[in-house]
Design a protein around this motif. Structure first.
Motif, PDB file in Angstrom:
ATOM      1  N   ALA A 327       0.829  -1.210   0.000  1.00  0.00           N
ATOM      2  CA  ALA A 327       0.000   0.000   0.000  1.00  0.00           C
ATOM      3  C   ALA A 327       0.860   1.255   0.000  1.00  0.00           C
ATOM      4  O   ALA A 327       0.514   2.256  -0.649  1.00  0.00           O
ATOM      5  CB  ALA A 327      -0.939   0.002   1.210  1.00  0.00           C
ATOM      6  N   ALA A 328       1.975   1.221   0.728  1.00  0.00           N
ATOM      7  CA  ALA A 328       2.880   2.374   0.759  1.00  0.00           C
ATOM      8  C   ALA A 328       3.457   2.654  -0.618  1.00  0.00           C
ATOM      9  O   ALA A 328       3.565   3.811  -1.049  1.00  0.00           O
ATOM     10  CB  ALA A 328       4.001   2.128   1.767  1.00  0.00           C
ATOM     11  N   ARG A 329       3.836   1.600  -1.322  1.00  0.00           N
ATOM     12  CA  ARG A 329       4.412   1.792  -2.657  1.00  0.00           C
ATOM     13  C   ARG A 329       3.378   2.356  -3.627  1.00  0.00           C
ATOM     14  O   ARG A 329       3.693   3.223  -4.448  1.00  0.00           O
ATOM     15  CB  ARG A 329       4.997   0.470  -3.158  1.00  0.00           C
ATOM     16  CG  ARG A 329       6.223   0.018  -2.369  1.00  0.00           C
ATOM     17  CD  ARG A 329       6.920  -1.146  -3.035  1.00  0.00           C
ATOM     18  NE  ARG A 329       6.178  -2.396  -2.865  1.00  0.00           N
ATOM     19  CZ  ARG A 329       6.344  -3.224  -1.834  1.00  0.00           C
ATOM     20  NH1 ARG A 329       7.216  -2.922  -0.879  1.00  0.00           N
ATOM     21  NH2 ARG A 329       5.663  -4.347  -1.758  1.00  0.00           N
ATOM     22  N   GLU A 330       2.139   1.869  -3.537  1.00  0.00           N
ATOM     23  CA  GLU A 330       1.095   2.374  -4.436  1.00  0.00           C
ATOM     24  C   GLU A 330       0.740   3.821  -4.109  1.00  0.00           C
ATOM     25  O   GLU A 330       0.506   4.629  -5.014  1.00  0.00           O
ATOM     26  CB  GLU A 330      -0.149   1.490  -4.334  1.00  0.00           C
ATOM     27  CG  GLU A 330       0.049   0.061  -4.820  1.00  0.00           C
ATOM     28  CD  GLU A 330       0.380  -0.024  -6.305  1.00  0.00           C
ATOM     29  OE1 GLU A 330       0.073   0.935  -7.044  1.00  0.00           O
ATOM     30  OE2 GLU A 330       0.964  -1.041  -6.719  1.00  0.00           O
ATOM     31  N   LEU A 331       0.685   4.157  -2.819  1.00  0.00           N
ATOM     32  CA  LEU A 331       0.397   5.537  -2.441  1.00  0.00           C
ATOM     33  C   LEU A 331       1.523   6.459  -2.876  1.00  0.00           C
ATOM     34  O   LEU A 331       1.276   7.573  -3.388  1.00  0.00           O
ATOM     35  CB  LEU A 331       0.163   5.620  -0.928  1.00  0.00           C
ATOM     36  CG  LEU A 331      -0.302   6.968  -0.377  1.00  0.00           C
ATOM     37  CD1 LEU A 331      -1.609   7.409  -1.023  1.00  0.00           C
ATOM     38  CD2 LEU A 331      -0.456   6.906   1.140  1.00  0.00           C
ATOM     39  N   ALA A 332       2.763   6.016  -2.719  1.00  0.00           N
ATOM     40  CA  ALA A 332       3.900   6.818  -3.163  1.00  0.00           C
ATOM     41  C   ALA A 332       3.853   7.070  -4.661  1.00  0.00           C
ATOM     42  O   ALA A 332       4.174   8.173  -5.137  1.00  0.00           O
ATOM     43  CB  ALA A 332       5.215   6.120  -2.786  1.00  0.00           C
ATOM     44  N   ALA A 333       3.420   6.076  -5.431  1.00  0.00           N
ATOM     45  CA  ALA A 333       3.303   6.246  -6.879  1.00  0.00           C
ATOM     46  C   ALA A 333       2.250   7.289  -7.217  1.00  0.00           C
ATOM     47  O   ALA A 333       2.430   8.112  -8.126  1.00  0.00           O
ATOM     48  CB  ALA A 333       2.954   4.911  -7.539  1.00  0.00           C
TER      49      ALA A 333
END
Length: 409
Positions: A327-333
């Motif tokens: 989820a962190a990686r998708e939010l960062a994207a």
């Protein structure tokens, strides 16, 4: 940091701060020391703000006692956030957190009295809100105060009515606004106020009280049962709530803050979480009414702590040992992409006017005929919601970027 009364431009992205060490019980120790490491995590993925939750009874254990140490701990956490370039929204009355209620003893047991109706309780709350707001406004990185986290979860233990719940919130918002005119003052309600015909918090309170509207999108409210973790109803639920809020507000330019949204298990199984987060953000971030997205939550809950619902343990963007999750990686994207807002949209006419007909709330709830029609049409692109009366108002439609009006009948 006042909010212009129009769409403010670039989306804000943040996280609801759950300490990685000790959950909210961390407020009983030295919260700023632990918070620095947590805030480094959040700044590292490009987030710009946090929403923090000082626990009310630990600051005001008696109606006429507000602990200086509790205030100083809150200010220290706010200062720690500033070290990492994070602005802060403070929730005041906690209140309800992750299935637990934290209420001071002076409203419980032998002293039981209604949180929303008792005049002595309300007087104590006015003092509390005034005191905390005057303290936190001294910090330049504080931009908002919210009365509390989903204060309507404190019903039915504290019975209330439309009139009492509205006057309670209006009084405390007025207190906060007088104490800190430059801060956003906000009212936070979970989605029963939109969907439950019997709920004693009026849907109009979401859009009439406070400086902008907040919505909390949780697919365990029944949405995920409609079409599974990655179905169109599930991944567009946040966008649906933003649209309901925009349709209910008499001001077509009023922003909507997606103040809580997350990927809860088992509704969203771990293998589906990255796609769920990506599709949810893809659906909601182009919405021109959207002010920002604040993820629930920053860090997982340590499994050494007992008696929480299972879904509460794994909602974090980061694990308790600071490892970023999908989820962190998708939010960062999404933060990096900063998608454009939809310039022009279609709108679906809703026969229910939630302002005038709160008893018809079930007709817009997930699984209703209206919701099903919206989800079906939403698959062809951004889709606003508009009431029948406002569908005939060209100025209102233009203000919301609506160029085509559809009728589901």
């Amino acid at each position: 940091m006042p909010l212009p009364h129009h769409n403010p431009g670039p989306l804000r992205f943040g996280a609801n701060y759950v300490p990685s060490s000790g959950w909210f019980y961390g407020w009983l120790d030295q919260p700023a020391d632990a918070a620095r490491r947590d805030f480094e995590d959040l700044a590292g993925i490009g987030l710009d703000h946090v929403r923090v939750f000082p626990v009310w009874p630990w600051i005001q254990p008696n109606r006429t006692l507000i602990r200086r140490r509790g205030i100083d701990d809150l200010l220290a956490v706010i200062d720690a956030a500033a070290e990492f370039g994070l602005s802060v929204a403070v929730d005041l009355l906690q209140g309800h957190l992750s299935s637990f209620d934290f209420l001071p003893s002076w409203v419980l047991t032998w002293h039981r009295r209604g949180l929303f109706t008792d005049p002595d309780v309300r007087a104590g709350l006015v003092t509390y809100v005034d005191t905390l707001t005057r303290e936190i406004v001294t910090r330049d990185n504080v931009f908002a105060v919210t009365l509390g986290n989903e204060v309507n979860n404190l019903y039915p233990a504290n019975p209330t009515t439309f009139g009492d719940s509205r006057s309670w919130a209006a009084e405390l918002l007025g207190t906060a606004r007088a104490a800190a005119p430059g801060l956003l003052t906000l009212h936070s309600l979970y989605d029963a106020t939109w969907y439950d015909p019997e709920h004693p918090f009026h849907p109009a309170d979401n859009v009439d009280l406070g400086d902008l509207t907040t919505v909390h999108s949780w697919v365990f409210n029944g949405v995920s049962a409609i079409d599974g973790p990655l179905g169109p109803a599930t991944v567009t639920h946040a966008d649906y709530l933003v649209e309901l809020a925009a349709a209910t507000s008499p001001d077509p330019s009023r922003p909507v803050w997606l103040q809580e949204v997350g990927a809860p298990r088992p509704d969203v199984p771990e293998p589906d979480a990255p796609a769920f987060v990506s599709r949810l953000l893809e659906a909601v971030t182009p919405n021109p009414a959207l002010w920002g997205v604040t993820w629930w939550c920053s860090h997982d809950l340590d499994r050494s702590l007992a008696d929480f619902p299972e879904r509460e343990y794994d909602l974090g963007l980061f694990t308790v040992d600071h490892r970023p999750k999908p989820a962190a990686r998708e939010l960062a994207a999404a933060v990096k992409e900063r998608r454009d807002r939809a310039a022009r949209r279609r709108a679906l006419v809703c026969d229910v006017d939630l302002r005038a007909e709160p008893e018809r709330r079930a007709e817009v709830a997930p699984g209703s005929a209206f919701h099903a029609a919206w989800v079906r049409l939403r698959q062809d692109g951004p889709l606003a919601i508009v009431t029948a009366a406002r569908a005939a108002d060209p100025a209102d439609l233009a203000a919301r970027g609506i160029d085509t009006v559809l009728d589901r009948h």
